[in-house]
Design a protein around this motif. Structure first.
Motif, PDB file in Angstrom:
ATOM      1  N   UNK A 122       0.822  -1.373   0.200  1.00 47.56           N
ATOM      2  CA  UNK A 122       0.019  -0.060   0.176  1.00 47.56           C
ATOM      3  C   UNK A 122       0.608   1.262  -0.220  1.00 47.56           C
ATOM      4  N   UNK A 123       1.946   0.731   0.665  1.00 52.95           N
ATOM      5  CA  UNK A 123       2.439   2.301   0.982  1.00 52.95           C
ATOM      6  C   UNK A 123       2.385   2.735  -0.634  1.00 52.95           C
ATOM      7  N   UNK A 155       3.265   7.347  -5.313  1.00 50.41           N
ATOM      8  CA  UNK A 155       1.986   7.832  -6.064  1.00 50.41           C
ATOM      9  C   UNK A 155       1.286   9.196  -5.791  1.00 50.41           C
ATOM     10  N   UNK A 156       1.016   8.555  -4.757  1.00 47.99           N
ATOM     11  CA  UNK A 156      -0.300  10.052  -4.223  1.00 47.99           C
ATOM     12  C   UNK A 156       0.297  10.665  -3.968  1.00 47.99           C
ATOM     13  N   UNK A 157       1.354  10.926  -3.645  1.00 47.44           N
ATOM     14  CA  UNK A 157       2.003  11.971  -3.358  1.00 47.44           C
ATOM     15  C   UNK A 157       2.818  12.963  -3.681  1.00 47.44           C
ATOM     16  N   UNK A 158       3.098  11.796  -5.283  1.00 48.47           N
ATOM     17  CA  UNK A 158       4.170  13.006  -5.695  1.00 48.47           C
ATOM     18  C   UNK A 158       3.566  13.369  -7.011  1.00 48.47           C
ATOM     19  N   UNK A 159       1.514  13.067  -6.926  1.00 53.93           N
ATOM     20  CA  UNK A 159       1.310  13.672  -7.467  1.00 53.93           C
ATOM     21  C   UNK A 159       0.352  13.015  -9.047  1.00 53.93           C
TER      22      UNK A 159
END
Length: 848
Positions: A724-725, A730-734
């Motif tokens: 999951x991490x 990926x979400x945090x990097x946009x």
């Protein structure tokens, strides 16, 4: 001159292998059936065309033995061996003798026996020597010719071998060309002894095979010394009466005793003129025997029932002349006592020891001097007395109170039948005290005839007669037992003041306590220790020897170790101590061993490491095999060669690597693993569902409608799962990989890129560099490069957790998401070796 150059060309063109040849130089000369060759020789021809006859073919290792008498006319042949025993030298496939420092001169003679004396004589014109005629062309030589005819086999039909026209030593090569374009090549050699020269001629024609044998030997009253030069003729020998001959040989007491007992005349054929062969004990041995018999008050006295006593004198006499050089090994000679025979054995010794080339024994009694001709008999002397033989080897074991356990085991394994048969046998019998040295379980299994009992017994048995005479201080003697395994016998050096025979050790483990106890069908030796062999050890003993301590302790703690030893035709995959030391089972073994006794979970764990049938590494293949526990284990093979990717040299079981293998034990085999095996309970889909860290990827699998694929047990898969991490990064990097942001086709392609329809264990991923790259193909058609640096790597993702085993495959946890390449990239030209399956991408795309 042409002949000389032909020999030199032969020397330069053939490939010579320096193989030790334990025998004196074999002259192997060829001769003609032309009796005019020896004009000064007497000749006698005996022909029996159309009838079968026994001809003794003397191998090279039987050349140049001590002098023996050759009579005018046909020599009486030896008695045919009982029981159809094959007539061959003892040492050819049963005994070898290793000497650390061979004599170089003898080594040359041994290694090149086909260069006979005539080869070197042919250089007389060059100063190498003078050409000389062989002894069998000289005076005092008698000739015997025999002829026989048999039906030829198909391969022998219309073949002619005739080498008698070539008078030279060594092996002759004859090429025949019966038809244009067809050639026949034959190698034939004559065989020579000190007093005998034998050549053969074989003609195959119209389906019939005719054999002609020409024997030239010293006439009666003539002989040659064993070490005589090949040109030394037969010379007159001094022949005395039997009493004077026995006295000269140190055996007069036996003859005098026979004369006093009134049996000398009977012993020598009652004046019939027929020759006999006497085996005379030396004076010292006979006097010791005589004194012992007098002390027991049974010397030449009738038995209690007043029946006629057996003549100890006639027990040492054989009708006819028996020259030891003509007697095959294991030959039985009928004595003048009914139902009493003498077994002759011959043992070849290496010339480097500086001893006689052969040692002979009669019923395992060493023959000291031999082949001495007297007026009435041919005399051999013995280092002991011959005793009547009335019991076979098994009967000898039955009557010994200190061999009761061995008797029981032999009878329960049915090996007693072999010791009661007619074929020669040798057995090294451990005493009851020797069995007490064994560990309790092995001793119990042997007494009950279970498990490896037959293998342990076969390790002590030979299918030939092995007398202690065959061992020599300074030489290592090897005999092969019924398992085909070598037994190394070593006789210790005798001390200066030592009177008793020096000790004989077997494999440096067991010592022969009593030697040469002779039976009618062989001999037994009493030993003080059971001879171990890995192929006969119980599995638990083998596990201990391989230092698999924890696995052995778990077997013992569970109480199922006896059951493991009773298993047959199985393969055991045992984890090493390092693999088990941090497991829950090892903790319980240390802290609470009592809870492991008859623990069903432990039994399942142990049985999951046992597979039927027995499979060695050379027979491994990629497949699933059922275990004794019921569940299957999966075998996989991999190559660790960067260049030879098709050469499989690494094996795994449920992705546990085999680190040591092929230790055999009693019909089973032991392989060692670098991790324990645990039966998987869930398929890949359930493994995903059971781990919360895989929830994001599980969501993608469900959206792509691939849950049924991952729950299917009919196929095996490798699933690459980002945690999951990884998605959160990926979400945090946009970037986004949410299902809503992708088309359904893109989502399915991305998930399928993480599924491979094969089992790719981490042990099968090795470091590779271009051009020797390797790849695996996902079910979406993507070629994923695999390699290893700090950890296994698949495309851009490193494997952070290897080999989570499921019922339908394995799962690798990875630290990145593998993005499928567009179809256009999949079709780019490949500049890698065919079959590698790797597609360039990223930096490699720019490079090409």
């Amino acid at each position: 001159m042409l002949r000389q150059w032909a020999c030199l060309l032969l020397l330069g063109s053939i490939s010579i292998q320096a193989v030790p040849f334990y025998g004196d130089s074999g002259s192997g000369s060829e001769s003609e059936f032309d009796e005019s060759e020896g004009s000064s020789s007497e000749s006698l021809a005996k022909s029996s065309s159309g009838s079968s006859f026994d001809t003794e073919f003397v191998p090279l290792e039987h050349q140049h033995r001590p002098q023996g008498r050759q009579d005018v006319g046909p020599a009486p042949g030896p008695v045919p061996p009982a029981g159809g025993v094959e007539q061959k030298p003892f040492n050819v496939d049963a005994i070898t003798t290793d000497v650390n420092a061979p004599n170089p001169a003898i080594f040359f003679q041994q290694s090149f026996p086909f260069f006979g004396n005539e080869f070197f004589n042919s250089f007389g014109g060059f100063g190498f020597g003078n050409a000389q005629e062989p002894w069998w062309k000289g005076p005092n030589v008698c000739t015997e010719k025999e002829e026989g005819e048999t039906v030829a086999t198909e391969t022998e039909a219309d073949e002619t071998v005739d080498t008698f026209g070539q008078e030279r030593d060594g092996v002759s090569s004859v090429v025949r060309s019966p038809l244009f374009g067809q050639f026949q090549f034959s190698v034939n050699s004559c065989m020579e002894k000190p007093n005998k020269h034998v050549c053969t001629k074989i003609v195959n024609q119209n389906g019939k095979k005719k054999t002609l044998t020409l024997t030239r030997q010293c006439c009666h009253g003539y002989g040659r010394s064993r070490n005589a030069d090949f040109s030394t003729p037969c010379e007159k020998i001094d022949i005395k009466d039997v009493e004077a001959t026995a006295s000269d040989m140190g055996a007069k007491q036996f003859i005098e005793s026979a004369r006093k007992a009134g049996e000398l005349s009977d012993l020598l054929g009652q004046g019939s003129g027929k020759m006999v062969t006497l085996f005379l004990p030396r004076d010292q041995d006979f006097m010791e025997y005589h004194a012992a018999q007098q002390q027991e008050n049974i010397v030449e006295q009738a038995n209690a029932d007043k029946t006629k006593p057996l003549s100890i004198y006639k027990l040492h006499a054989v009708l006819g002349e028996v020259q030891l050089e003509d007697v095959p090994n294991e030959q039985l000679l009928q004595t003048e006592v009914p139902d009493q025979k003498i077994r002759i054995n011959s043992y070849q010794l290496p010339p480097a020891l500086g001893l006689e080339p052969y040692r002979y024994s009669a019923n395992c009694v060493p023959i000291d001097k031999h082949d001495k001709l007297s007026e009435q008999a041919l005399v051999h002397t013995l280092n002991g007395m011959l005793q009547p033989l009335t019991k076979n080897v098994m009967d000898l074991i039955r009557e010994r109170p200190d061999m009761s356990i061995m008797r029981t085991v032999l009878e329960k394994t049915n090996l007693s039948a072999m010791l009661e048969g007619e074929k020669p046998v040798t057995i090294f019998v451990p005493t009851d005290d020797a069995f007490e040295k064994l560990e309790p379980h092995l001793r119990r299994a042997l007494k009950e005839g279970r498990g490896c009992a037959s293998n342990i017994l076969k390790n002590h048995m030979l299918d030939l007669t092995f007398c202690s005479l065959a061992t020599v201080p300074g030489a290592k003697t090897t005999a092969f037992n019924l398992l085909g395994e070598p037994l190394l016998l070593n006789r210790t050096q005798r001390a200066e003041n030592q009177t008793e025979p020096s000790a004989i050790l077997i494999n440096n483990v067991a010592k022969i306590m009593e030697a040469d106890i002779m039976g009618t069908n062989g001999v037994l030796h009493v030993i003080d220790t059971i001879l171990p062999t890995e192929t006969a050890l119980p599995m638990t003993t083998l596990i201990s020897q391989k230092n698999l301590t924890i696995f052995k302790q778990l077997l013992e703690a569970s109480g199922y170790d006896d059951q493991f030893d009773d298993l047959n035709n199985v393969t055991i995959f045992a984890p090493t101590d390092k693999a088990l030391q941090n497991t829950e089972w090892a903790r319980l073994l240390k802290e609470q061993p009592e809870v492991l006794n008859h623990n069903l979970d432990l039994l399942e764990f142990l049985n999951y490491h046992v597979v039927k049938p027995m499979i060695k590494t050379c027979d491994l293949s990629e497949k699933s095999l059922p275990t004794v526990a019921g569940a299957n284990v999966r075998l996989n093979l991999y190559s660790t060669h960067a260049l030879f990717s098709d050469v499989m040299n690494r094996a795994t079981v449920n992705c546990a690597r085999l680190v040591h293998f092929d230790d055999e034990s009693c019909g089973s085999v032991l392989h060692q693993l670098d991790r324990p095996l645990t039966p998987p309970k869930n398929n890949i889909l359930k493994v995903l569902e059971a781990n919360p860290s895989y929830s994001h990827f599980l969501e993608l699998v469900r959206k792509a409608n691939l849950t049924q694929l991952l729950s299917n047990d009919s196929n095996s898969y490798t699933l690459l799962v980002p945690k999951n991490d990884v998605f959160e990064e990926f979400s945090e990097s946009g970037e986004t990989l949410k299902p809503a942001a992708q088309t359904q086709a893109e989502l399915v392609a991305m998930v399928k890129t993480h599924i491979v329809e094969d089992v790719v264990c981490c042990a099968g991923i090795i470091p590779t560099n271009w051009p020797f790259v390797r790849s695996i193909e996902s079910i979406g058609g993507q070629h994923l490069r695999i390699t290893r640096d700090r950890r296994p790597k698949i495309e851009n993702a490193g494997v952070t957790k290897c080999d989570v085993v499921a019922t339908n495959g394995i799962l690798h946890e990875i630290n990145d998401i593998i993005v499928p390449r567009p179809p256009r990239a999949q079709q780019r030209p490949q500049l890698i070796p065919p079959g590698a399956g790797y597609q360039p991408q990223g930096d490699f795309d720019a490079f090409f």
